[in-house]
Enzyme design. Structure first.
Site, PDB file in Angstrom:
ATOM      1  N   GLY A  11       0.984  -1.146   0.041  1.00 44.08           N
ATOM      2  CA  GLY A  11       0.164  -0.089   0.122  1.00 44.08           C
ATOM      3  C   GLY A  11       1.025   1.283   0.124  1.00 44.08           C
ATOM      4  O   GLY A  11       1.792   1.390   0.896  1.00 44.08           O
ATOM      5  N   ARG A  25      19.229  10.636  -4.326  1.00 40.33           N
ATOM      6  CA  ARG A  25      20.228  11.775  -4.201  1.00 40.33           C
ATOM      7  C   ARG A  25      21.408  11.349  -3.161  1.00 40.33           C
ATOM      8  O   ARG A  25      22.638  11.876  -3.384  1.00 40.33           O
ATOM      9  CB  ARG A  25      19.687  13.051  -3.442  1.00 40.33           C
ATOM     10  CG  ARG A  25      18.595  13.531  -4.711  1.00 40.33           C
ATOM     11  CD  ARG A  25      18.466  15.079  -4.337  1.00 40.33           C
ATOM     12  NE  ARG A  25      17.663  15.662  -5.515  1.00 40.33           N
ATOM     13  CZ  ARG A  25      16.806  16.607  -5.419  1.00 40.33           C
ATOM     14  NH1 ARG A  25      16.704  17.419  -4.186  1.00 40.33           N
ATOM     15  NH2 ARG A  25      16.323  17.258  -6.736  1.00 40.33           N
ATOM     16  N   ARG A  72       1.182  -5.256  -5.136  1.00 34.74           N
ATOM     17  CA  ARG A  72       1.185  -6.351  -4.193  1.00 34.74           C
ATOM     18  C   ARG A  72       1.647  -7.645  -5.230  1.00 34.74           C
ATOM     19  O   ARG A  72       0.623  -8.174  -5.833  1.00 34.74           O
ATOM     20  CB  ARG A  72       0.060  -6.544  -3.337  1.00 34.74           C
ATOM     21  CG  ARG A  72       0.018  -5.384  -2.350  1.00 34.74           C
ATOM     22  CD  ARG A  72      -0.977  -5.803  -1.147  1.00 34.74           C
ATOM     23  NE  ARG A  72      -0.854  -4.864  -0.245  1.00 34.74           N
ATOM     24  CZ  ARG A  72      -1.922  -3.910  -0.023  1.00 34.74           C
ATOM     25  NH1 ARG A  72      -2.837  -3.743  -0.777  1.00 34.74           N
ATOM     26  NH2 ARG A  72      -1.572  -2.946   0.719  1.00 34.74           N
ATOM     27  N   ASP A 103       5.260  -4.504   6.355  1.00 36.32           N
ATOM     28  CA  ASP A 103       5.929  -6.075   6.468  1.00 36.32           C
ATOM     29  C   ASP A 103       5.780  -6.942   5.405  1.00 36.32           C
ATOM     30  O   ASP A 103       6.877  -7.902   5.264  1.00 36.32           O
ATOM     31  CB  ASP A 103       5.195  -6.644   7.872  1.00 36.32           C
ATOM     32  CG  ASP A 103       3.629  -6.476   7.889  1.00 36.32           C
ATOM     33  OD1 ASP A 103       3.367  -6.118   6.690  1.00 36.32           O
ATOM     34  OD2 ASP A 103       3.080  -7.139   8.763  1.00 36.32           O
ATOM     35  N   ILE A 127       0.857   3.801   6.133  1.00 38.11           N
ATOM     36  CA  ILE A 127       0.396   4.679   7.092  1.00 38.11           C
ATOM     37  C   ILE A 127      -0.147   4.037   8.357  1.00 38.11           C
ATOM     38  O   ILE A 127      -0.485   4.590   9.169  1.00 38.11           O
ATOM     39  CB  ILE A 127      -0.857   5.215   6.361  1.00 38.11           C
ATOM     40  CG1 ILE A 127      -1.959   3.860   5.965  1.00 38.11           C
ATOM     41  CG2 ILE A 127      -0.881   6.152   5.096  1.00 38.11           C
ATOM     42  CD1 ILE A 127      -3.713   4.596   5.538  1.00 38.11           C
ATOM     43  N   ASP A 128       0.144   2.481   8.439  1.00 37.73           N
ATOM     44  CA  ASP A 128      -0.385   1.999   9.617  1.00 37.73           C
ATOM     45  C   ASP A 128       0.372   2.108  10.823  1.00 37.73           C
ATOM     46  O   ASP A 128      -0.247   1.699  11.942  1.00 37.73           O
ATOM     47  CB  ASP A 128      -0.696   0.503   9.340  1.00 37.73           C
ATOM     48  CG  ASP A 128      -1.546   0.165   8.016  1.00 37.73           C
ATOM     49  OD1 ASP A 128      -2.462   1.160   7.650  1.00 37.73           O
ATOM     50  OD2 ASP A 128      -1.342  -0.854   7.369  1.00 37.73           O
ATOM     51  N   ARG A 172      -5.355  -1.495   9.223  1.00 38.78           N
ATOM     52  CA  ARG A 172      -5.356  -2.939   9.060  1.00 38.78           C
ATOM     53  C   ARG A 172      -5.536  -3.629  10.256  1.00 38.78           C
ATOM     54  O   ARG A 172      -6.507  -3.598  10.995  1.00 38.78           O
ATOM     55  CB  ARG A 172      -3.901  -3.373   8.426  1.00 38.78           C
ATOM     56  CG  ARG A 172      -4.102  -4.823   7.707  1.00 38.78           C
ATOM     57  CD  ARG A 172      -2.648  -5.193   7.265  1.00 38.78           C
ATOM     58  NE  ARG A 172      -2.283  -4.507   5.882  1.00 38.78           N
ATOM     59  CZ  ARG A 172      -2.667  -4.764   4.781  1.00 38.78           C
ATOM     60  NH1 ARG A 172      -3.368  -5.836   4.663  1.00 38.78           N
ATOM     61  NH2 ARG A 172      -2.225  -4.006   3.851  1.00 38.78           N
ATOM     62  N   GLY A 186     -10.638  14.617  19.370  1.00 36.95           N
ATOM     63  CA  GLY A 186     -11.717  14.706  20.376  1.00 36.95           C
ATOM     64  C   GLY A 186     -12.745  13.746  20.453  1.00 36.95           C
ATOM     65  O   GLY A 186     -13.861  13.977  20.759  1.00 36.95           O
ATOM     66  N   ARG A 248     -25.125   7.799  12.142  1.00 38.18           N
ATOM     67  CA  ARG A 248     -24.295   7.856  10.890  1.00 38.18           C
ATOM     68  C   ARG A 248     -23.207   7.246  10.836  1.00 38.18           C
ATOM     69  O   ARG A 248     -22.436   7.292  12.015  1.00 38.18           O
ATOM     70  CB  ARG A 248     -24.207   9.409  10.224  1.00 38.18           C
ATOM     71  CG  ARG A 248     -25.653  10.061  10.099  1.00 38.18           C
ATOM     72  CD  ARG A 248     -26.477   9.509   9.014  1.00 38.18           C
ATOM     73  NE  ARG A 248     -27.686  10.211   8.768  1.00 38.18           N
ATOM     74  CZ  ARG A 248     -28.786  10.039   9.510  1.00 38.18           C
ATOM     75  NH1 ARG A 248     -28.821   8.937  10.447  1.00 38.18           N
ATOM     76  NH2 ARG A 248     -30.011  10.657   9.092  1.00 38.18           N
TER      77      ARG A 248
END
Ligand code: F6P
Length: 324
Positions: A11, A25, A72, A103, A127-128, A172, A186, A248
């Site tokens: 991902g 670089r 993947r 991982d 991001i996880d 995940r 919050g 919602r």
């Protein structure tokens, strides 16, 4: 080492481009060649390579996604696939590999090293934030900021309509995004896989909050949460048990993976890219570069894969107190 290849896999996450730029670089700084590999391990198998110089990575530090694309690869899970990848690397005279991902990416890299003794260093990009050996993975901070910004907006409408919102976030099997963004935004309650609140306590907490005078609420739920109901079933359950609530659901989804990386992620990616190339030049292999106590360091890939990035119990306590 005269030539290093770099790829992004799994991902994508904001800051991967900053990491690519840093690897390219740093190679140029040490006067070694750098090869970009498109579409992760699949690009290794198909020899989808591109020579990369320092000017080829201009103007990407601020861009989300990955210019090298990600995938993947199922074929890389086969011996034949990895054999092809190795042949292509040898033919292109590549001496070492930097893999940017999570991982799954590291598992593939480690296997590749075991089979072909090919030098490899991992950079954590997901991001996880679910990787052992680093306090932060590249993209996590940006995702937190994205989630907080969105929940702030949801709060506006929640409060106008006196509604309860369940906001599902990614991560995940880990609750880092939910817990940290939940505190930052919050949230009334935060449901994470590492700590199962249970349905009864959730209802109790919502009842308490209503009784204390709150007219709207935000509950953040990690996608891997173990409460036993998905977010839509949870909505039905709460409405059935607490008809006074108008509920919602908002599932934030892949928007959490996009956008310009935060300054933190750009700096982190720059630091980790330098360390990755320098580690290979020092003859190191099978390590992940990471951040611990704000210092860049190395963790054996095997530990990074097998270890668990724990949830900070202090954060759980803070979240509890804040929902008073
Ligand atoms: O690992 C990053 C991640 O965004 C997870 O939070 C999520 O569970 C998964 O990837 C989604 O994967 P895909 O992009 O294949 O739907």
């Amino acid at each position: 080492i005269k030539k290093i290849a770099v790829l992004t896999s799994g991902g994508d996450s904001p800051g991967m481009n900053a990491a690519i730029r840093s690897v390219v670089r740093t190679c140029a700084y040490y006067k070694i060649e750098c090869l970009g590999v498109y579409r992760g391990y699949q690009g290794l198998i198909e020899a989808d390579f591109k020579e990369m110089g320092p000017r080829g990575v201009n103007n990407i530090i601020n861009k989300g996604g990955t210019i090298l694309k990600s995938a993947r690869s199922l074929e890389f899970k086969t011996t034949e696939g990895r054999q092809k990848a190795h042949t292509n690397l040898v033919q292109s005279e590549v001496d070492a590999l930097v893999v940017i991902g999570g991982d799954g990416t590291f598992t593939g890299g480690l296997l590749f090293n075991t089979e072909f003794n090919f030098p490899i260093i991992g950079i954590p990009g997901t991001i996880d934030n679910d990787i052992f050996g680093t306090s932060h993975t590249i993209g996590y901070d940006t995702a937190l900021n994205t989630v907080v910004e969105v929940i702030d907006k949801i709060r506006d409408t929640a409060s106008s309509h006196n509604r309860l919102f369940f906001v599902e976030v990614m991560g995940r099997d880990a609750g880092h995004i939910a817990l940290n963004a939940g505190i930052g935004a919050g949230a009334e309650e935060i449901l994470i896989p590492e700590e199962n609140l249970g349905l009864d306590r959730l209802l109790e907490s919502l009842q308490k909050s209503k009784a204390s005078g709150k007219s709207s609420s935000i509950v953040v739920i990690a996608e891997g949460d173990k409460i036993g109901k998905n977010v839509f079933e949870l909505k039905d359950y709460v409405e059935a048990n607490m008809p006074e609530y108008d509920v919602r659901v908002s599932v934030l989804g892949h928007m959490q993976r996009g956008g310009a990386p935060s300054c933190f992620d750009r700096v982190l990616a720059s630091r980790l890219g330098v360390k990755a190339v320098e580690s290979l030049l020092e003859g190191k292999t099978n390590y992940m570069v990471g951040l611990q106590n704000d210092k860049v360091n190395l963790t054996p890939l095997e530990q990074a894969i097998k270890g668990k990035s724990e949830i900070d119990s202090e954060l759980l306590r803070v979240s509890d107190i804040m929902s008073t």
